[in-house]
Write a protein that holds these residues in place. Structure first.
Motif, PDB file in Angstrom:
ATOM      1  N   ASN A   1     -34.388  -0.753  45.970  1.00  8.66           N
ATOM      2  CA  ASN A   1     -33.452   0.279  46.431  1.00  8.66           C
ATOM      3  C   ASN A   1     -34.254   1.467  46.964  1.00  8.66           C
ATOM      4  O   ASN A   1     -34.589   2.404  46.233  1.00  8.66           O
ATOM      5  CB  ASN A   1     -32.533   0.714  45.274  1.00  8.66           C
TER       6      ASN A   1
ATOM      7  N   LYS B   1     -17.838   0.511  37.773  1.00  8.47           N
ATOM      8  CA  LYS B   1     -18.868   0.275  38.783  1.00  8.47           C
ATOM      9  C   LYS B   1     -20.212   0.777  38.257  1.00  8.47           C
ATOM     10  O   LYS B   1     -20.366   1.956  37.986  1.00  8.47           O
ATOM     11  CB  LYS B   1     -18.518   0.983  40.093  1.00  8.47           C
ATOM     12  N   ASN B   2     -21.159  -0.141  38.141  1.00  7.24           N
ATOM     13  CA  ASN B   2     -22.457   0.225  37.584  1.00  7.24           C
ATOM     14  C   ASN B   2     -23.585  -0.449  38.361  1.00  7.24           C
ATOM     15  O   ASN B   2     -24.661  -0.680  37.817  1.00  7.24           O
ATOM     16  CB  ASN B   2     -22.510  -0.181  36.106  1.00  7.24           C
ATOM     17  N   ASP B   3     -23.326  -0.755  39.626  1.00  7.57           N
ATOM     18  CA  ASP B   3     -24.335  -1.410  40.456  1.00  7.57           C
ATOM     19  C   ASP B   3     -25.345  -0.388  40.961  1.00  7.57           C
ATOM     20  O   ASP B   3     -25.166   0.829  40.824  1.00  7.57           O
ATOM     21  CB  ASP B   3     -23.670  -2.114  41.635  1.00  7.57           C
ATOM     22  N   SER B   4     -26.411  -0.868  41.568  1.00  7.75           N
ATOM     23  CA  SER B   4     -27.504  -0.004  41.999  1.00  7.75           C
ATOM     24  C   SER B   4     -27.060   1.017  43.042  1.00  7.75           C
ATOM     25  O   SER B   4     -27.497   2.173  43.024  1.00  7.75           O
ATOM     26  CB  SER B   4     -28.653  -0.853  42.557  1.00  7.75           C
TER      27      SER B   4
ATOM     28  N   LYS C   1     -15.532   3.864  45.115  1.00  5.67           N
ATOM     29  CA  LYS C   1     -16.945   3.881  45.518  1.00  5.67           C
ATOM     30  C   LYS C   1     -17.082   4.033  47.023  1.00  5.67           C
ATOM     31  O   LYS C   1     -17.873   4.857  47.516  1.00  5.67           O
ATOM     32  CB  LYS C   1     -17.630   2.592  45.053  1.00  5.67           C
TER      33      LYS C   1
ATOM     34  N   ALA D   1     -30.670   3.231  38.888  1.00  8.43           N
ATOM     35  CA  ALA D   1     -30.469   2.488  40.138  1.00  8.43           C
ATOM     36  C   ALA D   1     -31.693   1.651  40.473  1.00  8.43           C
ATOM     37  O   ALA D   1     -31.586   0.480  40.870  1.00  8.43           O
ATOM     38  CB  ALA D   1     -30.151   3.459  41.271  1.00  8.43           C
TER      39      ALA D   1
ATOM     40  N   THR E   1     -23.980   2.307  43.460  1.00 13.00           N
ATOM     41  CA  THR E   1     -23.164   3.336  42.807  1.00 13.00           C
ATOM     42  C   THR E   1     -24.041   4.327  42.053  1.00 13.00           C
ATOM     43  O   THR E   1     -23.848   5.551  42.143  1.00 13.00           O
ATOM     44  CB  THR E   1     -22.170   2.687  41.826  1.00 13.00           C
TER      45      THR E   1
ATOM     46  N   HIS F   1     -17.492   5.001  38.724  1.00 16.71           N
ATOM     47  CA  HIS F   1     -18.370   4.696  37.591  1.00 16.71           C
ATOM     48  C   HIS F   1     -17.569   4.555  36.301  1.00 16.71           C
ATOM     49  O   HIS F   1     -17.799   3.629  35.509  1.00 16.71           O
ATOM     50  CB  HIS F   1     -19.425   5.799  37.454  1.00 16.71           C
TER      51      HIS F   1
ATOM     52  N   LEU G   1     -14.025  -0.333  43.194  1.00 16.06           N
ATOM     53  CA  LEU G   1     -14.682  -0.505  44.486  1.00 16.06           C
ATOM     54  C   LEU G   1     -14.114   0.432  45.540  1.00 16.06           C
ATOM     55  O   LEU G   1     -14.853   0.989  46.372  1.00 16.06           O
ATOM     56  CB  LEU G   1     -14.534  -1.955  44.955  1.00 16.06           C
TER      57      LEU G   1
ATOM     58  N   ARG H   1     -32.071  -1.360  38.204  1.00 13.16           N
ATOM     59  CA  ARG H   1     -31.168  -2.463  38.561  1.00 13.16           C
ATOM     60  C   ARG H   1     -31.601  -3.165  39.845  1.00 13.16           C
ATOM     61  O   ARG H   1     -31.340  -4.349  40.022  1.00 13.16           O
ATOM     62  CB  ARG H   1     -29.734  -1.951  38.713  1.00 13.16           C
ATOM     63  N   ASN H   2     -32.223  -2.427  40.748  1.00 16.91           N
ATOM     64  CA  ASN H   2     -32.681  -3.028  42.013  1.00 16.91           C
ATOM     65  C   ASN H   2     -33.970  -2.336  42.435  1.00 16.91           C
ATOM     66  O   ASN H   2     -33.937  -1.233  42.969  1.00 16.91           O
ATOM     67  CB  ASN H   2     -31.611  -2.893  43.093  1.00 16.91           C
TER      68      ASN H   2
END
Length: 481
Positions: free
Chosen positions: A431, A395-398, A368, A424, A400, A391, A365, A427-428
């Protein structure tokens, strides 16, 4: 609170799954004083004023076998020894059971369940098969089958207290707190120093607003293990609900003292209620005499509260004062960075995130957020380095993935940009930034139709964002080419 104390349940369940073995004999010891303390239904019947025959009669009735097997009970002092005799042992079923345990150890739960079902078909009165199958179903989040199998294990062998523990954990997960409480109490009567069972029971009692019971259980956990921070955190939460601020703060401080770098310490510092207002003092003067505070964690708590109420300048100022004294607190540096970022102080935010990274370089985090600052400062090479590390560290969220795609776009690496921006959006789907930068990549590649499709989506979206204006501008530019 529930989620915090469920942490560890999965680990224990996996250990039980690995260690459980088929037995011809299942034995357990009931601590009668613990049963009196934790089993409301048996409190009177198991009181020390009853004679041995009265105790025997009650236990024989409560734990009698109705499905299979024989139960033998012997009482000595304030303990009762139980032996349950497995009536039938089928060697072929035992072999399937061993194979199932091996598959479960490798987390191949589907195969393990298939083998246990086959073992049950050969010997339907062995509780071990149902118990282990129940755990495997739990691992697959198939709670109904987990409950059915664990419950039947108890019907076959009423003293199988491990099944009661896992059932209580499953019901806690399902937020069926009364059922959870009943099963956990039954398990604890046999195993009165099981920290996980006690933590889950205290959690269930707290949610049911049995606050006094919850405090008693959490205190018991702290006696068993004085370094169990979850016990102090649980007590603090209850004291806060009871408006016992002094007691709550003492427990929150205890959490921080025992494990200052642990995940609960960060929560505890945010929840401490300050006796002296640093906010009022800071508003009067640019300088705060931190030495006048009994505990710096109170300043941290006020900084967090200011952040929650969107007073980012005040939050940043308080965090700045805090880290000037406690410069080894990574969570404080990160929080200082977040507040500064919200204020638009990018260099200050970046410096704070880098301090956090220096203290804990394993935290994705922090990389990021540093990458986000570097991108906004147009330092694209550094931004790419930091976001790649975030990454790589998990970290693999939208956000990032969007930032990775955006920075690859800045470096004219269009194929990689498309790859991460598509991920991305997957995932979301809301976005907007990922949609916009994906459209820019397609425009750079001359893929007009694909670019236009994403731009139209942004323009027609119900989400209010300044990117709509940029999308309209880019769409006009595409149409003119």
């Amino acid at each position: 609170m529930q989620d915090i104390f469920l942490q560890g349940s999965k680990k224990l369940i996996r250990e039980e799954l690995i260690l459980a073995k088929a037995k011809k004999l299942i034995a357990s010891t009931l601590h009668l004083d613990s049963a009196v303390e934790f089993s409301e239904s048996s409190r009177t019947a198991l009181d020390s004023s009853n004679n041995e025959q009265q105790l025997f009669d009650h236990l024989n009735e409560k734990y009698k076998c109705s499905k299979a097997g024989e139960i033998h009970i012997s009482i000595e002092g304030r303990t009762a020894q139980f032996k349950w005799i497995l009536p039938v042992v089928v060697q072929e079923a035992e072999e399937l059971h061993k194979q199932a345990l091996a598959h479960a150890k490798n987390k191949d739960y589907a195969k393990a369940i298939t083998l246990w079902i086959k073992a049950i078909s050969l010997n339907p009165v062995d509780p071990d098969y149902y118990f282990n199958a129940g755990i495997a179903f739990f691992e697959q989040n198939n709670y109904r089958e987990a409950i059915d199998n664990l419950d039947y294990a108890l019907q076959l062998c009423p003293i199988y207290y491990k099944a009661s523990l896992i059932l209580g954990t499953v019901y806690l997960k399902l937020r069926k707190f009364e059922k959870s409480e009943n099963h956990l109490r039954e398990s604890i009567a046999f195993n009165h120093e099981n920290t996980l069972a006690l933590l889950n029971l205290a959690t269930a009692s707290s949610v049911l607003k049995k606050y006094d019971d919850g405090i008693i259980i959490f205190k018991k956990i702290a006696e068993i293990n004085p370094n169990e921070v979850r016990a102090y955190f649980g007590m603090a939460k209850i004291y806060s609900l009871q408006n016992k601020i002094t007691e709550a703060n003492e427990c929150y401080h205890k959490v921080v003292d025992i494990d200052p770098k642990g995940p609960l310490a960060a929560h505890a510092k945010r929840l401490i209620i300050a006796d002296k207002s640093a906010t009022k003092e800071l508003k009067k003067s640019a300088e705060i005499n931190l030495a006048s505070y009994q505990n710096l964690d109170e300043v941290f708590s006020e900084a967090y509260s200011a952040y929650l109420f969107s007073d980012y300048k005040l939050s940043a100022d308080l965090y700045k004062k805090y880290v000037s004294t406690k410069s080894d607190d990574e969570q404080a540096w990160y929080s200082f960075g977040e507040a500064s970022l919200r204020c638009g102080a990018l260099e200050t935010a970046l410096n704070a995130f880098q301090k956090a990274i220096d203290l804990n370089p394993s935290k994705a985090l922090y990389f990021k957020q540093a990458a986000l600052c570097l991108d906004m400062l147009n330092r694209y090479d550094d931004a790419l380095n930091y976001i790649q590390k975030a990454h790589q560290k998990g970290k693999n969220d939208s956000v990032t993935l969007m930032l990775l795609g955006k920075i690859y776009l800045r470096h004219n690496q269009f194929d990689k940009a498309v790859e991460f921006l598509q991920q991305a959006i997957k995932r979301n789907k809301q976005n907007i930034s990922a949609e916009y930068y994906l459209a820019k990549v397609y425009a750079k590649q001359g893929l007009v139709d694909q670019a236009s499709e994403h731009l139209y989506w942004i323009i027609n979206s119900k989400i209010k964002t300044p990117l709509k204006t940029k999308a309209e501008k880019l769409l006009n530019e595409i149409k003119q080419t």
